[in-house]
Scaffold this motif. Structure first.
Motif, PDB file in Angstrom:
ATOM      1  N   TRP A 288       1.167   5.344   0.638  1.00  0.00           N
ATOM      2  CA  TRP A 288       0.647   6.171   1.571  1.00  0.00           C
ATOM      3  C   TRP A 288       1.286   7.386   1.428  1.00  0.00           C
ATOM      4  CZ3 TRP A 288      -3.358   4.534   4.779  1.00  0.00           C
ATOM      5  CH2 TRP A 288      -3.573   3.239   5.076  1.00  0.00           C
TER       6      TRP A 288
ATOM      7  N   ASN B 119      -4.303   6.507   1.729  1.00  0.00           N
ATOM      8  CA  ASN B 119      -3.801   5.464   0.907  1.00  0.00           C
ATOM      9  C   ASN B 119      -4.140   5.822  -0.508  1.00  0.00           C
ATOM     10  OD1 ASN B 119      -3.703   3.159  -0.280  1.00  0.00           O
ATOM     11  ND2 ASN B 119      -5.158   2.011   0.878  1.00  0.00           N
TER      12      ASN B 119
ATOM     13  N   THR C 124       0.738  -1.212  -0.146  1.00  0.00           N
ATOM     14  CA  THR C 124       0.025   0.093  -0.065  1.00  0.00           C
ATOM     15  C   THR C 124       0.904   1.221  -0.174  1.00  0.00           C
ATOM     16  OG1 THR C 124      -1.818  -1.151   1.425  1.00  0.00           O
ATOM     17  CG2 THR C 124      -1.859   1.216   1.310  1.00  0.00           C
TER      18      THR C 124
END
Length: 1042
Positions: A563, A573, A561
């Protein structure tokens, strides 16, 4: 014969005491203090004995030549060098000794392969000639009688028995001329590793490095580790500090004083990790730091040998000198920032360095400025204050300030944001500590300004896995890699596991700030250190599962992910990607296998048996147990246990067994050698392999059972009695009978000897015996018989003052005994031989007439043949036996017609029944024996003779044989009747009537035959016509003449 060796040995001992000459082991005599005290008197006595020994020309001491080589077995790693020493001691030659080295490879133990020779360049076989030419194999001569064999790099095929041969340069042999040692070539399993980093430090700071070292060798080995420093201008490395194989710490020569002061230390953190710590760095510590690991094994001679060594560079260290103004009150300030800027979401670390003399005794306060405004401040007590603008980020843990050393102060911001872009500098104030601990702030000093740019990249997140399918073995380490690229901000990675049943659970997460968060079902394994998530580089993420279980099979998902932090300090995100890998965990039980084989399982006593247990193994700790089930017993017993940590435990006597381990890439051979097999070692053998995970036994494999059959050797015993098969002695003489061992089964055989006597008409009677320990036993007549052993092969029976009752057959019964490896004696089938002893009370005067006679007789008449003693030969007190012989005309062989014993018993067992009816034996006079044949026929013609034996009876009523004599030959001729004698029969008229009667009978027969043919009856007579010969009794000859 017995005195000379004893005296020679005595004089030799005296010579050795005086001169310290060589004994059998090559050592020399040693004078003790007690010798020195009594030296004058003892020296005189010894000189006197020495003079006596010199006056007698007997053999003197000659030391036996001996070849010495490294004591076996030797274990060497593949690829490592090998050195074997070979020395000749007590050589009788004054010339330089030549040496030949050969090998008996374990792949072909019966084949000798030449390696190298000091005297013959063409000596090496093709297997080694190239390595000899290239200088990889050479011989170094230490002296005329000592050399070293060097092999620069051992190959796996060098596994075997090395033999050093010393060709004899003299015409005679005395001692040994070769020696062997065993070299086991094992795999090099030493591993040395470290994570290489470049470090920049300031003089006076500290450094800590770690190095990992391990080995998988089956043998018991020790490890050592040495840290080295190679300065930028140095061509050679210098040792910093070592942790020896016995865990002894040894500092390098240049670092001894710093080690003594406690500024340098080395520690073993765990089973595989070693730590080096250097305090108060010096400028001379600048350069490359490396660690070198070595693996050591102890040879049978108690010396240590380096199996292998490996080196790895740990770090490149830059040490900046401390620059201080000569003025004690002055100081300087430097600021250090990331080069090339940072990306949003990463770490911003600003280090402020204060340089001053005796800085450890001084106090400062430090402030960090951004664009001229204070961000954070640390007072001389270490109390930190954050400006109001950054208080929220401080509470979230995004900002930290600390003092890393006496001169270094650090400002840490993570994650960095775009708003953090600007110009940074440090401001340092000198602080004076007054009474009561109150500080007074002095002048300040500013560092240079550093520009920090925080960039926001475009998000182009990409997730890849190097391998979509991974196979690992139960208990090993599972490593799954996940590569992430194109992220705009900070990256977090989540690992999930979907089992074969379809259930998906969280394994572990690595947050964007680098914090590991285990899943609920994996929490205990994470706490135990068996599961962890790593980020070795900025773009690489790794999941490691140690001691992997069978339930760890399935699909693993790596989710990355991206960020980013927005202007309102909120984290967002912006992208997520995932990839999957399929993992198959192979059970240990399906991989491990054990098989047992041998080249020969049918052996005889004292042979060597080699049992090979081949273990197909994964990379897992294994233990091997050898078991033995003796023949005829239901249970097994343990022989030896080779544990998974390399320890060896023996349950049987070590003298009969040897254990050897041959480790290869995919299998291990554990060889059990039975050195001298005996009946105690006969039975079924089996090897049991146990696999361990985290010190817990998880799998067990049993090999096939292999039966070893140990039989006793076939006897090669051969004996002979003597001195000749028939011994004739007079009464009251001494008789010696020999029993000689012509051939024995073994050179170490012992013999049990029994003499037995068989008198005529009696059973065997044991007269004397000796067991295999040379202990005599007697059955009651030992006072008359004695058994002596003259040497290892000759046993003599002595019968003193023999009597006639000692006559008979003497049997020598020899039982051969051998000793097995346990010291137990056992016997082989006995062998026997016999001789005959005849004891005469006095010499016989018996003599028969030797003249040959011619006797003619007509057929059907009676013939008499006489056997007459010479005048005066027959004695009334003697008993006689007579044996009659007959040889047909033109026949060389004689046949026995009959024997009349001295007791009058007639033996005619060899006669045909027809002849038995016509023959008569009788004694018409004291000196005459007669043979009469009635109704002689032509077959009775031939040569007749006799042999008479004389016997007498002693006082005890025993019959003694005195002597015998043979007669001359009587040739009997049988004459046929003369045809002219027919006219003396019946009258002519009677003859005429008989002829006419015969003619009439013939005529009747002819008429009958013709009538049968004319009547066309049967072509052959069904019934035989009446014969002129009677079917009854045969013609009866003339009545016997009475």
């Amino acid at each position: 014969m017995t005195g000379k060796p004893q005296v020679s040995h005595f004089l030799l001992s005296v010579s050795e005491m005086l001169s310290g000459s060589c004994d059998r082991s090559g050592s020399r005599a040693v004078w003790t203090p007690r010798d020195r005290m009594d030296r004058p008197g003892r020296l005189f006595r010894k000189l006197l004995l020495l003079c006596l020994s010199a006056s007698v020309h007997w053999d003197t001491c000659q030391c036996q030549q001996e070849v010495q080589i490294n004591e076996p077995p030797l274990f060497r790693a593949q690829g490592s060098p090998l050195t074997i020493s070979c020395t000749v001691i007590n050589s009788r030659s004054s010339h330089e000794q030549q040496f030949d080295f050969v090998i008996y490879k374990k792949s072909a133990p019966e084949r000798m392969v030449n390696i190298i020779s000091t005297g013959d360049p063409s000596f090496p076989y093709a297997d080694y000639s190239k390595r000899v030419r290239n200088g990889d194999i050479e011989v170094e001569r230490l002296s005329s009688f000592s050399v070293l064999l060097h092999m620069k790099e051992l190959l796996k095929e060098d596994d075997g028995d090395f033999e050093c041969q010393t060709p004899n340069q003299l015409g005679t042999y005395l001692g040994s001329y070769s020696a062997k040692t065993t070299v086991n070539v094992i795999a090099d399993t030493l591993s040395v590793s470290s994570t290489a980093t470049d470090v920049t430090k300031t003089e006076g700071e500290s450094l800590v490095f770690e190095c990992q070292m391990s080995t998988q060798t089956f043998q018991h080995t020790h490890l050592s580790l040495t840290w080295y420093l190679q300065g930028e201008s140095d061509s050679q490395v210098q040792p910093i500090i070592s942790l020896d194989k016995d865990l002894t710490v040894r500092p390098g020569k240049a670092f001894e004083s710093r080690y003594t002061s406690g500024f340098i230390s080395v520690d073993k953190v765990d089973e595989t990790t070693y730590k080096l710590e250097i305090s108060k760095l010096q400028v001379t510590d600048q350069g490359k730091i490396s660690c070198e690991g070595s693996e050591w094994i102890q040879d049978p001679d108690r010396s240590w040998y380096r199996l292998g060594q490996k080196n790895v560079t740990v770090s490149s260290v830059q040490v900046q000198p401390l620059i201080v103004d000569p003025n004690m009150d002055s100081f300087s300030v430097q600021v250090e920032s990331p080069k090339g800027g940072v990306r949003e979401g990463e770490v911003l670390q600003l280090k402020c360095t204060v340089e001053a003399q005796k800085i450890q005794e001084r106090y400062f306060s430090v402030a960090w400025l951004k664009d001229g405004r204070e961000v954070a401040h640390m007072d001389p007590r270490g109390v930190v204050s954050i400006s109001q603008e950054y208080e929220a980020r401080d509470r979230e843990g995004e900002m930290k300030v600390w003092k890393s050393s006496n001169r270094d102060y650090v400002l840490f911001i993570k994650p960095v944001r775009v708003m953090d872009t600007g110009e940074y500098q440090c401001r340092v104030w000198k602080e004076e500590k007054g009474t009561g601990g109150v500080f007074t702030q002095g002048r300040s000093q500013d560092s240079s300004v550093e520009r920090v740019a925080v960039t926001v990249p475009e998000s182009n997140l990409v997730v890849t896995v190097p391998s979509a399918a991974v196979s690992v073995t139960q208990g090993s380490l599972l490593q799954l890699a996940c590569q992430v690229s194109g992220a705009k901000g900070q990256v977090s990675v989540a690992w999930q596991h979907r089992s074969d049943k379809g259930t998906t659970v969280d394994v572990i997460n690595l947050s964007r700030s680098g914090v590991m968060e285990p899943g609920a079902q994996y929490r205990q394994r994470v706490q135990a250190g068996n599961v962890r998530a790593l980020r070795p580089t900025a773009s690489n993420f790794t999941l490691e599962i140690a001691n992997v279980l069978l339930t760890d099979s399935g699909v693993y998902r790596c989710t990355a992910t991206d960020w980013v932090t927005e202007r309102d300090d909120k984290v967002k995100n912006i992208d997520s990607k995932l990839q999957e890998s399929t993992v198959s965990v192979v059970s240990l039980d399906s991989i491990i296998s054990a098989s047992l084989k041998s080249r020969n399982v049918r052996v005889t006593e004292n042979d060597t048996v080699e049992l090979i247990c081949t273990v197909k193994r994964p990379e897992a700790p294994l233990s091997v147990t050898w078991k033995f089930q003796p023949t005829g017993t239901p249970s097994q017993a343990d022989i030896v246990l080779l544990t998974h940590n390399g320890d060896i435990t023996w349950f049987k006597e070590l003298r009969n067994y040897q254990l050897r381990v041959q480790a290869q890439a995919e299998e291990t051979r554990v060889v059990l050698r039975i050195m001298r097999a005996s009946a105690s070692e006969a039975g079924a053998y089996q090897c049991v392999v146990d696999a361990f995970l985290q010190q817990v036994q998880t799998s067990r494999k049993l090999s096939n059972k292999l039966s070893v059959i140990v039989s006793r050797p076939e006897s090669s015993l051969s004996i002979a009695t003597g001195p000749q098969p028939l011994l004739e002695h007079d009464a009251n003489s001494d008789v010696r009978m020999e029993c000689r061992i012509l051939k024995a089964t073994s050179n170490s055989s012992r013999f049990a000897v029994t003499w037995q006597l068989q008198r005529p008409g009696e059973k065997n009677q044991t007269v004397v015996s000796m067991d295999h320990d040379s202990v005599l036993s007697d059955p009651g007549e030992a006072e008359r018989y004695s058994l002596r052993r003259h040497d290892a092969q000759l046993f003599e029976l002595l019968v003193p003052r023999v009597e006639t009752r000692d006559s008979g057959q003497y049997h020598c019964l020899v039982e051969e005994w051998l000793q097995n490896s346990h010291g137990v004696w056992y016997s082989l089938p006995a062998k026997s031989d016999a001789l005959e002893l005849v004891v005469r009370s006095k010499r016989s005067g018996l003599s028969l007439l030797k003249s040959n006679l011619e006797v003619s007789t007509a057929e059907n008449e009676q013939v008499n043949v006489n056997c007459t003693m010479e005048a005066g030969s027959a004695l009334p007190s003697s008993h006689y036996s007579v044996t009659w012989f007959f040889a047909k005309v033109n026949a060389s062989a004689k046949e026995t017609l009959g024997k009349v014993g001295h007791d009058g018993v007639l033996d005619t067992s060899g006669l045909a029944p027809e002849l038995l009816e016509r023959i008569r034996f009788y004694r018409p006079a004291i000196d005459t024996f007669s043979l009469t044949i009635q109704r002689v026929c032509v077959e009775d013609g031939g040569e007749y003779s006799c042999e008479v034996a004389e016997y007498q009876t002693d006082r005890d009523g025993n019959v003694m044989y005195i002597g015998s004599s043979k007669s001359g030959i009587t040739n009997v001729r049988v004459l046929l009747p003369d045809p002219s004698s027919l006219h003396s029969g019946p009258s002519g008229t009677t003859v005429t009537l008989i002829i006419l009667a015969l003619l009439v009978v013939i005529l009747v027969i002819v008429v009958l035959v013709l009538s049968r043919k004319l009547q066309h009856q049967s072509a052959t007579l069904k019934k035989k016509s009446a014969s002129l010969w009677m079917d009854g009794k045969p013609l009866t000859p003339n009545p016997e003449e009475e």
